[in-house]
Motif scaffolding. Structure first.
Motif, mmCIF file in Angstrom:
data_model
loop_
_atom_site.group_PDB
_atom_site.id
_atom_site.type_symbol
_atom_site.label_atom_id
_atom_site.label_comp_id
_atom_site.label_asym_id
_atom_site.label_seq_id
_atom_site.Cartn_x
_atom_site.Cartn_y
_atom_site.Cartn_z
ATOM 1 N N ILE A 148 35.557 36.425 37.551
ATOM 2 C CA ILE A 148 36.265 37.131 38.670
ATOM 3 C C ILE A 148 35.731 36.886 40.122
ATOM 4 C CG2 ILE A 148 36.725 39.534 39.657
ATOM 5 C CD1 ILE A 148 36.547 40.457 36.406
ATOM 6 N N ALA A 149 34.386 36.577 39.924
ATOM 7 C CA ALA A 149 34.085 36.286 41.337
ATOM 8 C C ALA A 149 34.528 35.134 41.935
ATOM 9 C CB ALA A 149 32.255 36.037 41.322
ATOM 10 N N LEU A 150 34.495 33.814 40.913
ATOM 11 C CA LEU A 150 35.247 32.726 41.267
ATOM 12 C C LEU A 150 36.610 32.835 41.691
ATOM 13 C CD1 LEU A 150 33.836 30.021 41.041
ATOM 14 C CD2 LEU A 150 34.636 29.670 38.888
ATOM 15 N N PHE A 151 37.453 33.592 41.064
ATOM 16 C CA PHE A 151 38.820 34.111 41.289
ATOM 17 C C PHE A 151 39.088 34.563 42.721
ATOM 18 C CE2 PHE A 151 42.212 37.289 40.996
ATOM 19 C CZ PHE A 151 43.324 36.358 40.851
ATOM 20 N N ALA A 152 38.175 35.686 42.669
ATOM 21 C CA ALA A 152 38.122 36.188 44.192
ATOM 22 C C ALA A 152 37.910 35.254 45.377
ATOM 23 C CB ALA A 152 37.037 37.568 44.122
ATOM 24 N N SER A 153 36.822 34.466 45.047
ATOM 25 C CA SER A 153 36.449 33.536 46.183
ATOM 26 C C SER A 153 37.639 32.676 46.317
ATOM 27 C CB SER A 153 35.309 32.621 45.907
ATOM 28 O OG SER A 153 34.281 33.583 45.374
ATOM 29 N N LEU A 154 38.238 31.975 45.348
ATOM 30 C CA LEU A 154 39.429 31.221 45.523
ATOM 31 C C LEU A 154 40.542 31.848 46.174
ATOM 32 C CD1 LEU A 154 39.289 29.357 42.058
ATOM 33 C CD2 LEU A 154 38.470 28.445 44.300
ATOM 34 N N LEU A 155 40.601 33.030 45.692
ATOM 35 C CA LEU A 155 41.852 33.708 46.277
ATOM 36 C C LEU A 155 41.705 33.931 47.780
ATOM 37 C CD1 LEU A 155 44.402 34.296 44.579
ATOM 38 C CD2 LEU A 155 43.422 36.861 44.340
ATOM 39 N N THR A 156 40.736 34.449 48.091
ATOM 40 C CA THR A 156 40.441 34.631 49.441
ATOM 41 C C THR A 156 40.277 33.471 50.321
ATOM 42 O OG1 THR A 156 37.916 34.854 49.180
ATOM 43 C CG2 THR A 156 39.039 36.997 49.276
ATOM 44 N N LEU A 157 39.734 32.210 49.686
ATOM 45 C CA LEU A 157 39.905 31.055 50.412
ATOM 46 C C LEU A 157 41.223 30.505 50.481
ATOM 47 C CD1 LEU A 157 36.470 29.247 49.030
ATOM 48 C CD2 LEU A 157 36.960 30.073 51.136
ATOM 49 N N SER A 158 42.194 30.856 49.646
ATOM 50 C CA SER A 158 43.424 30.080 49.494
ATOM 51 C C SER A 158 44.043 30.066 50.903
ATOM 52 C CB SER A 158 44.204 30.610 48.468
ATOM 53 O OG SER A 158 44.683 31.763 48.796
ATOM 54 N N ASP A 159 44.136 30.834 51.826
ATOM 55 C CA ASP A 159 44.716 30.884 53.118
ATOM 56 C C ASP A 159 43.974 29.671 53.928
ATOM 57 O OD1 ASP A 159 46.463 32.636 52.308
ATOM 58 O OD2 ASP A 159 45.624 34.297 53.369
ATOM 59 N N LEU A 160 42.735 29.846 53.869
ATOM 60 C CA LEU A 160 41.871 28.885 54.577
ATOM 61 C C LEU A 160 42.169 27.482 54.169
ATOM 62 C CD1 LEU A 160 38.366 30.435 55.052
ATOM 63 C CD2 LEU A 160 39.873 29.984 56.816
ATOM 64 N N ARG A 161 42.255 27.378 52.607
ATOM 65 C CA ARG A 161 42.455 25.990 51.939
ATOM 66 C C ARG A 161 43.749 25.490 52.665
ATOM 67 N NH1 ARG A 161 39.590 22.796 50.937
ATOM 68 N NH2 ARG A 161 40.815 21.863 49.220
ATOM 69 N N LEU A 162 44.831 26.203 53.115
ATOM 70 C CA LEU A 162 46.181 25.629 53.389
ATOM 71 C C LEU A 162 46.053 24.837 54.746
ATOM 72 C CD1 LEU A 162 48.519 26.308 51.642
ATOM 73 C CD2 LEU A 162 48.979 28.049 53.264
ATOM 74 N N THR A 163 44.958 25.098 55.414
ATOM 75 C CA THR A 163 44.884 24.451 56.593
ATOM 76 C C THR A 163 44.039 22.929 56.368
ATOM 77 O OG1 THR A 163 42.750 25.328 57.015
ATOM 78 C CG2 THR A 163 44.660 26.145 58.472
ATOM 79 N N GLN A 164 43.352 22.964 55.120
ATOM 80 C CA GLN A 164 42.866 21.789 54.852
ATOM 81 C C GLN A 164 43.809 20.938 54.074
ATOM 82 O OE1 GLN A 164 39.809 21.780 55.754
ATOM 83 N NE2 GLN A 164 39.274 23.928 55.842
ATOM 84 N N LEU A 165 44.595 21.531 53.468
ATOM 85 C CA LEU A 165 45.500 20.760 52.402
ATOM 86 C C LEU A 165 46.683 20.337 53.295
ATOM 87 C CD1 LEU A 165 45.179 22.889 49.258
ATOM 88 C CD2 LEU A 165 44.251 20.787 49.731
ATOM 89 N N ALA A 166 47.272 21.028 54.088
ATOM 90 C CA ALA A 166 48.532 20.763 54.907
ATOM 91 C C ALA A 166 48.441 19.394 55.259
ATOM 92 C CB ALA A 166 48.852 21.694 55.919
ATOM 93 N N PRO A 167 47.450 18.985 56.103
ATOM 94 C CA PRO A 167 47.484 17.540 56.759
ATOM 95 C C PRO A 167 47.694 16.566 55.423
ATOM 96 C CG PRO A 167 45.535 18.858 57.658
ATOM 97 C CD PRO A 167 46.224 19.745 56.471
ATOM 98 N N VAL A 168 46.829 16.666 54.646
ATOM 99 C CA VAL A 168 46.885 15.605 53.461
ATOM 100 C C VAL A 168 48.303 15.524 52.796
ATOM 101 C CG1 VAL A 168 45.785 15.152 51.150
ATOM 102 C CG2 VAL A 168 44.401 16.143 53.041
ATOM 103 N N TRP A 169 48.724 16.879 52.654
ATOM 104 C CA TRP A 169 50.177 16.966 52.229
ATOM 105 C C TRP A 169 51.275 16.079 53.228
ATOM 106 C CZ3 TRP A 169 54.046 19.718 54.888
ATOM 107 C CH2 TRP A 169 55.262 19.648 53.980
ATOM 108 N N ALA A 170 50.805 16.361 54.536
ATOM 109 C CA ALA A 170 52.008 15.788 55.448
ATOM 110 C C ALA A 170 51.667 14.311 55.405
ATOM 111 C CB ALA A 170 51.526 16.453 56.776
ATOM 112 N N LEU A 171 50.467 13.967 55.062
ATOM 113 C CA LEU A 171 50.131 12.332 55.173
ATOM 114 C C LEU A 171 50.877 11.872 53.816
ATOM 115 C CD1 LEU A 171 46.710 12.276 56.632
ATOM 116 C CD2 LEU A 171 49.011 12.019 57.819
#
Lengths: 802, 358, 247
Positions: A682-705
């Motif tokens: 659950i800790a891992l899940f919670a962290s991932l979930l809370t991180l997922s918004d932040l992750r978007l900024t990391q992933l969007a450029p890669v997606w764009a490329l």
């Protein structure tokens, strides 16, 4: 969503902690009820200085010298193979604080005192005995108990009878185990000498209560697990509170800018955390209650199997439990939010438009954690080198675990850097590099996973090792084909001669027993006859060359490992065994393992046993019979000996019974282990979930490329699996260290015996798989969310100012 | 003195355990049948020293000593020492814990300002409490009433009485040249119109000297003591609810014992005896005795007549009694009022009063 | 067409790139025909583009101007294959972008389009060198010489081992431009590329970009609200309320 993880995290943490506390409290309440039969908690007792019995004349002499004491005789009776604690009390002199005074509500003194008397039992015990009020169950020693009467002030598993009845049932006429002093009694120990010489001593309240003492280690284990789960839960809370604050920094900044005072903001934030903690804590308490209720049968089975302690079957919840649970939730939430609150306190009014400097932050974090890790490990080392006792053992474990957990991100960074260096493709390189960056956000959750996994490895190794050792030891120890108890000494003599005419029986071996106390610790002294059965199969941890001969000749005793460790006895030392008349000094010629026995044990030649203990129990025997003949022999014994035979059991059933007790002992540990793993998931899940918004900024450029969302999702899962796999691999050695600490430090301190250390590589595979499964399950929802993110949401990353 | 303690003793059964067994059958089931126990019959002559000791065949028995004492400054004190025995079931006494005998002790010291008491219980059969006739010794725990005469003497001419509570103690030498005074019909004492009775004798002529400790002070005292010895198997009628009991030391050395058993319907059973200074006992006729409560006082939550008008017409006695300490309440398992009194009127002196069932 | 997408190395664009010049005599590099796009909102679909037509020749540059919400960024995203149009047709470098699958559009972005954002949007976990090479290596056409030329021209020499967080805004945007040009795209799209930079730095970066665009011969489509910057491009088109208002 973030709120949900926060509440879930805190609730889960509180649930496990409070569940464990509820179990402990339940057990302790039972012990207290058991101990309080003689009077208020903390009452002083006068006991025999040699650890044996107090003569009844001494009681009378003390009373006639003005001592306000009440006689007590305690012992164990077996009914239908289950042990019960029998307590004989004297209601006229028992302390007024004793619930015995209130026990007889509805019953009368006359009925209690006069034959056949009364046996006061808890309703749980009544149910356990499968009896109704007024019934008179027969003990395995063929005594009928006085008629049963329900009395709820009596602890489960206790049989309270009149002192006279107790002496008869336990076969101890004129003997008492203790004299409990009334709270008003002000006599000093020195005054005892004038009345009874040096045969008596005053036992402090804390010395009493064998049950509490014997079971302490068990409860400490439970508490340690509860605390571990709580800490793991706090990781979740810390992560989600951190994110919640992060998301609101802008709002807070604006509020500050328009003039809201800092203290007000802080007060509101703290109030919010408190409110959340109370709500989540309350939810957790309910869940904790359910967990405790679910585990209680196993816990009570363990306690009764291991220590003969009976714990009531109904979970009783006290206000104190609620307060402490909510207090923990509150303290945990505040602790977890302290960093974030501090950040708000230091919040600059104007945002510095600085992109997230993750590397710098990670460096600083790793450095900090490294320092803390080294500190923790040093503390562990210090505790290992200089610490004594169970607490030191747990300090070693805590230090090692915490140190290792803090070092985990460093280890992961190293591995990931290596991966990055080895990677050839752009995406592969990004995969490693990005995983490394993501680490900062996940490290807390991964630490939790590491702790849960190493606890799994450690406890698994210990339990498996125990099982292996235990079953092997049972095979050696239970070397006779049949075990039986005669109903009386006369019956025993009769059966012995009767067995002489049974050709399939090759040996009749007495297993006679006397009970004593050495330095206050209960010890069983067994008398056996010299026989190839023992010489050939009874495994010794250490012995003199002529050990068996010396035992045969009465010139030596074998003692259990527990006894040797506890009394600091070595081969050749002389052990002083208090007997009813004097003290029997006999050299130690060997040690043997006696796993799981909370009492000490001595084995001597049977003739010497009966010489020193005239009242030794001479009714137990083991039989060697021709191969395969056991069932037929048992059948004939039962058919022809009838009531002379109190109990007969074959080797296989005895083994099965012992194994069953063992399994239930570790059922609780296993359950808590699994729950801890789930919490880390659950800790891992919670962290991932809370991180997922932040992750978007990391992933969007890669997606764009030019990388598809599908591909990114796969990579995201892959990253987590890599992290989990590395964590699991690191958890194995850590788990082994933990197992070693448990086996070599905690177990020795708690139980007095040391297990051989075995490793079980198949377990590691299971751990690795469960780590990957945990990570996969934790990642799947956040990743699916990512994969379903609409392009316009991804593009918001490019347009919106953060 | 008397039947009073019967109730106390019987009450152990129920009240020691917090159970009020109120209702029919008098106090604490005193109406229980005495079947199996030895019967109290008229015409049996008491013999000493045997009857100084215990009578385990009978259901209940007590050794009851009260003393009116004075210190060197003339301050008055009262002392009580009581040992009760009860057999829970009839038949020969069984050994050890199986013994059906239960013992209870009450002790108290009373001054004008203080009243201290203690209570203790013991099982028979193990030696924690008991009563032997010769040489006389009655004891429970560290309390004892023991003959200090030479081994071959067989009376109560010289005894030592000791008891100890949490906040008081006493050690008193009791001496007398008198033989025991048989109450009722040569020791057969009727307790109701329907034939309930007990064996009853007294020793009201003890001269006392010794010390008592009260609130940490050791006080030398002298005075007189009265011992009652009584045993029975079923002494109270089913409808008798309580009693008032007087033992009075009259001027000139005469002694007066009076009691009334109060019935449920407001009637009384009264009896008494006048023991002359020569040791001769005269039974008083019930109609000759008048006991009238005067002042009432709330003590321990109950309303008690602490002052009495006592009249024995035939002897020209008309006195009023007043307690030394109105708060002489024995808050024992079965609570009652017991304390020293002084009286004036046609006669003046001191004595003891016991009141139960209020 | 489909087959050519699946093996990008064999596309005509590839061959023309290898020649270093765009086929100016053929179709225009970009043709946008009657493109419509609306976004789902809780209040129902909101049309953003209501039928836009546009062409861009290879080697030429075009500035998209317009108020906030005029749809200029949306148009840019549709052209770059970042999003899908609801209707109309977009043909880029002879490839029909509209109607492509997720994977096809990813390939299009990877291989033919260079993208520069206002936020720079570098990959924070990679170094400058890693960022510069990232897209080129994804597309499988990393060219070390070209990369070092870009480094030199963009003034990033000596910064290759640094991470984006260690660079100034101007430096970061230069890396972003380098990353986009490293694949030698057919079309470079930029959304307010200088919006986060001060004017001098912005001008400098734009100068660099235009210079490099000229050298690669790709088309350049830039969204801006600055008429001053727009004036430096070949053509200017203004969008208003989802249609072309001025050209």
């Amino acid at each position: 969503m973030n709120l949900a993880t926060l509440v879930v995290g805190l609730a889960v943490a509180t649930a496990l902690w409070s569940g464990v506390q509820a179990l402990n409290q339940q057990a302790r309440t039972s012990y207290d009820r058991a101990a309080a039969v003689f009077g208020e908690a903390g009452a002083r007792s006068i006991v025999s200085a040699s650890g044996l019995f107090v003569p009844q004349e001494t009681y009378v002499a003390l009373r006639r010298a003005g001592w306000k004491v009440s006689p007590v005789l305690e012992g164990t009776v077996r009914i239908g193979g289950v042990s019960y604690r029998l307590i004989g009390v004297e209601p006229l002199t028992v302390s007024k604080g004793s619930p015995v005074a209130g026990l007889a509500t509805g019953a009368d003194l006359e009925g209690f005192l006069q034959a056949p008397g009364r046996t006061l039992v808890a309703s749980e015990t009544l149910a356990e005995l499968g009896a109704v009020e007024g019934a008179r169950p027969r003990t395995d020693g063929a005594h009928s108990l006085p008629p049963l009467v329900k009395a709820d002030a009596v602890a489960p598993g206790l049989l309270v009878v009149d002192i006279g009845a107790a002496q008869e049932i336990l076969g101890r006429p004129g003997q008492l185990t203790r004299l409990v002093a009334d709270a008003a009694d002000r006599h000093e120990e020195a005054h005892l000498v004038g009345i009874a010489g040096r045969t008596l001593r005053i036992e402090k309240a804390e010395e009493a209560g064998d049950l509490a003492r014997l079971t302490d280690s068990f409860h400490l284990n439970l508490t340690a697990f509860g605390l571990l789960a709580f800490i793991v839960g706090l990781f979740i809370v810390h992560a989600s509170i951190g994110l919640a604050f992060e998301q609101r920094l802008a709002t807070l900044r604006t509020l500050r800018a328009v003039g809201a005072p800092l203290w007000l903001l802080l007060a509101v934030l703290v109030g919010e955390v408190v409110l959340l903690a109370l709500v989540a804590g309350a939810l957790g308490m309910i869940a904790g209650y359910l967990i405790a209720a679910a585990l209680l049968p196993d816990v009570s089975a363990s306690l009764s199997g291991l220590y003969g302690a009976h714990v009531g079957g109904h979970l009783v919840i006290e206000a104190r439990w609620w307060l402490s649970g909510l207090g923990m939730a509150l303290a945990g939430a505040l602790l977890a939010s302290a960093m974030s609150l501090f950040k708000v306190y230091r919040l600059p009014l104007l945002a510095v438009a600085k992109p997230l400097a993750w590397r710098e932050a990670q460096h600083a974090q790793l450095l900090r954690q490294g320092v803390f890790a080294v500190l923790c490990l040093l503390i562990a080392l210090a505790a290992f080198l200089w610490g004594r006792g169970l607490v030191a053992g747990f300090a070693v474990i805590a230090g090692v675990l915490l140190g290792a957990a803090l070092l985990l991100p460093l280890g992961l960074v190293a591995v990931l850097r290596l991966g990055e260096r080895q990677a050839s493709g752009a995406l592969a390189q990004w995969f490693w590099a990005d995983t490394r960056q993501q680490l900062s956000g996940l490290s807390l959750a991964l630490m939790a996973l590491l702790l849960a996994l190493s606890a799994n490895v450690g406890v698994g190794t210990m339990v498996e090792g125990f099982r292996k050792t235990f079953t092997g030891w049972l095979d050696e120890r239970l070397n006779s084909e049949i075990y039986f108890d005669a109903s009386s000494i006369e019956d025993a003599r009769f059966i012995e001669s009767w067995l002489g005419g049974e050709p399939r029986v090759t040996a009749v071996l007495p297993v006679w027993k006397a009970e004593t106390r050495i330095k206050g610790w209960p010890v069983d002294v067994y008398g056996t006859r010299d026989h190839a059965t023992y010489r050939g199969h009874f495994s010794l941890l250490g012995h003199t060359d002529d050990a068996w001969d010396r035992v045969r000749d009465g010139g030596g005793a074998l003692i259990s490992e527990q006894l040797a460790r506890r009394m600091g006895l070595a081969l050749g030392s002389v052990i002083s065994i208090p007997t009813p008349d004097s003290v029997w000094d006999i050299p130690v010629v060997g040690f043997y393992p006696d796993y799981g026995n909370p009492k000490g044990q001595v084995r001597v030649n049977v003739d010497h046993l009966t010489r020193h203990f005239r009242d030794a129990r001479r009714t137990s025997y083991s039989l060697r019979v021709a191969p395969g003949a056991a069932p037929a022999v048992i059948q004939r014994m039962q058919a022809e000996l009838g009531a002379k035979l109190a109990r007969v059991v074959d080797q296989a059933s005895l083994k099965a019974m012992s194994t069953r007790i063992f399994e239930r002992t570790f059922a609780v540990t296993g359950a808590l282990n699994t729950l801890t793993l789930i919490v880390s998931g659950i800790a891992l899940f919670a962290s991932l979930l809370t991180l997922s918004d932040l992750r978007l900024t990391q992933l969007a450029p890669v997606w764009a490329l030019g990388v598809t969302r599908r591909r990114l999702a796969d990579l995201e899962i892959g990253k987590l699996l890599v992290l989990a796999a590395i964590t699991a691999v690191l958890a194995v050695p850590l788990g082994l260290v933990l197992a070693w600490c448990l086996v070599a430090i905690v177990n020795v301190q708690a139980f007095g015996w040391r297990l051989p250390f075995h490793v079980f590589p198949m377990q590691w595979v299971v751990i690795l798989i469960s780590a990957l499964a945990t990570a996969f399950l934790a990642a799947i929802i956040p990743v699916i969310r990512l994969q379903r993110t609409a392009p316009q949401d991804l593009m918001k990353v490019f347009a919106n100012e953060r | 003195m008397s039947v009073r303690a019967i109730v106390v003793l019987f009450a152990i059964t129920a009240l020691a355990w917090g159970v009020e067994r109120a209702g029919a059958g008098g106090f604490a089931g005193l109406g229980d049948s005495a079947s199996g126990f030895a019967d109290v019959v008229p015409g049996k002559s008491l013999s000493f020293p045997e009857d100084f000791g215990a009578h385990p065949d009978y259901r209940i028995e007590w050794w009851y000593v009260t003393a009116n004492l004075k210190d060197a400054d003339g301050n008055a004190y009262g002392v009580q020492w009581t040992l009760f025995r009860q057999a829970l079931s009839p038949g020969p006494e069984r050994e050890g814990w199986a013994s059906q005998q239960v013992w209870m002790g009450h002790a108290a010291v009373t001054s004008a300002k203080e009243h201290r008491f203690a209570e203790t219980l013991a099982r028979g059969g193990i030696g924690q409490a008991g009563a032997k006739a010769h040489p006389f010794h009655a004891w429970i725990d560290d309390w004892s009433f023991v003959s200090t005469e030479s081994a071959n003497a067989s009376g109560l001419g010289s005894t030592l009485l000791t008891a100890k509570g949490a906040d008081f103690s006493y050690s008193l030498a009791l001496k007398t040249g008198y033989a025991p005074a048989l109450q009722g019909d040569n020791g057969y004492s009727r307790k109701s119109e329907r034939g309930q009775a007990s064996y009853y004798y007294s020793q009201p002529f003890f001269e006392v000297s010794g010390t008592l400790t009260l609130s940490g002070r050791s006080i030398a005292v002298t005075g007189q003591a009265w011992m009652d010895r009584e045993w029975s198997s079923q002494p109270l009628a089913a409808d008798q609810k309580g009693w008032d009991w007087f033992s009075l030391h009259l001027p000139g050395g005469d002694k007066l014992m009076l009691f009334q058993l109060r019935g449920a319907d407001g009637d009384f059973y009264r009896a008494g005896s006048w023991i002359g200074a020569d040791g001769r006992t005269s039974v008083l006729d019930a109609a000759d005795i008048a006991l009238t409560p005067l002042a009432q006082k709330d003590v321990a939550g109950r309303r008690l007549p602490i002052s009495w008008k006592v009249v024995v017409k035939s002897r020209g006695l008309s006195i009023e009694t007043k307690p030394l300490n109105a708060e002489s309440w024995m808050a024992t398992i079965f609570p009652y009022w017991e304390g020293p009194v002084r009286f004036s009127g046609s006669h003046a002196g001191v004595g003891y009063l016991e009141m139960t069932g209020y | 067409m489909r087959a050519s997408l699946e093996s990008p190395k064999a596309t005509p664009a590839e061959q023309s790139q290898a020649a270093g010049r765009a086929p100016s005599d053929a179709l225009p590099l970009l043709r946008v025909l009657n493109v419509r796009k609306s976004y789902a909102t809780p209040q129902g679909p909101v049309p953003v583009l209501k039928g836009v037509d546009l062409t861009l020749e290879a080697g030429s540059s075009l500035a998209l101007l317009g108020e906030s919400g005029s749809g200029k960024s949306t148009l840019l995203h549709l052209v770059g294959g970042l999003d899908e149009a609801d209707g109309g047709e977009i043909i880029l470098d002879g490839v029909r972008v509209t109607g492509q699958s997720d994977a096809e559009r990813a390939a299009l972005r990877r291989e033919r389009v260079g993208i520069v954002f206002q936020q720079f949007n570098l990959v924070p976990s990679l170094t400058v060198a890693g960022n510069l090479a990232f897209q080129a290596r994804l597309a499988g056409r990393f060219d070390a010489d070209w990369q070092s030329e870009l480094v030199r021209r963009l003034g990033l020499a000596g910064l290759e081992a640094r991470y984006p967080e260690q660079l100034s805004g101007g430096q970061q945007q230069r890396v972003a431009i380098g990353r986009a040009l490293a694949i030698r795209p057919r079309l470079l799209i930029a959304d307010e590329p200088t919006g986060n930079l001060d004017e001098a730095t912005g001008d400098e970066v734009l100068d660099l970009a235009l210079d490099l665009i000229r050298r690669t011969g790709c088309g350049f489509l830039m969204v801006t609200h600055s008429t001053r910057l727009a004036a430096r491009l070949n053509r200017q088109v203004t969008l208003a309320s989802g249609v072309i208002a001025a050209s």
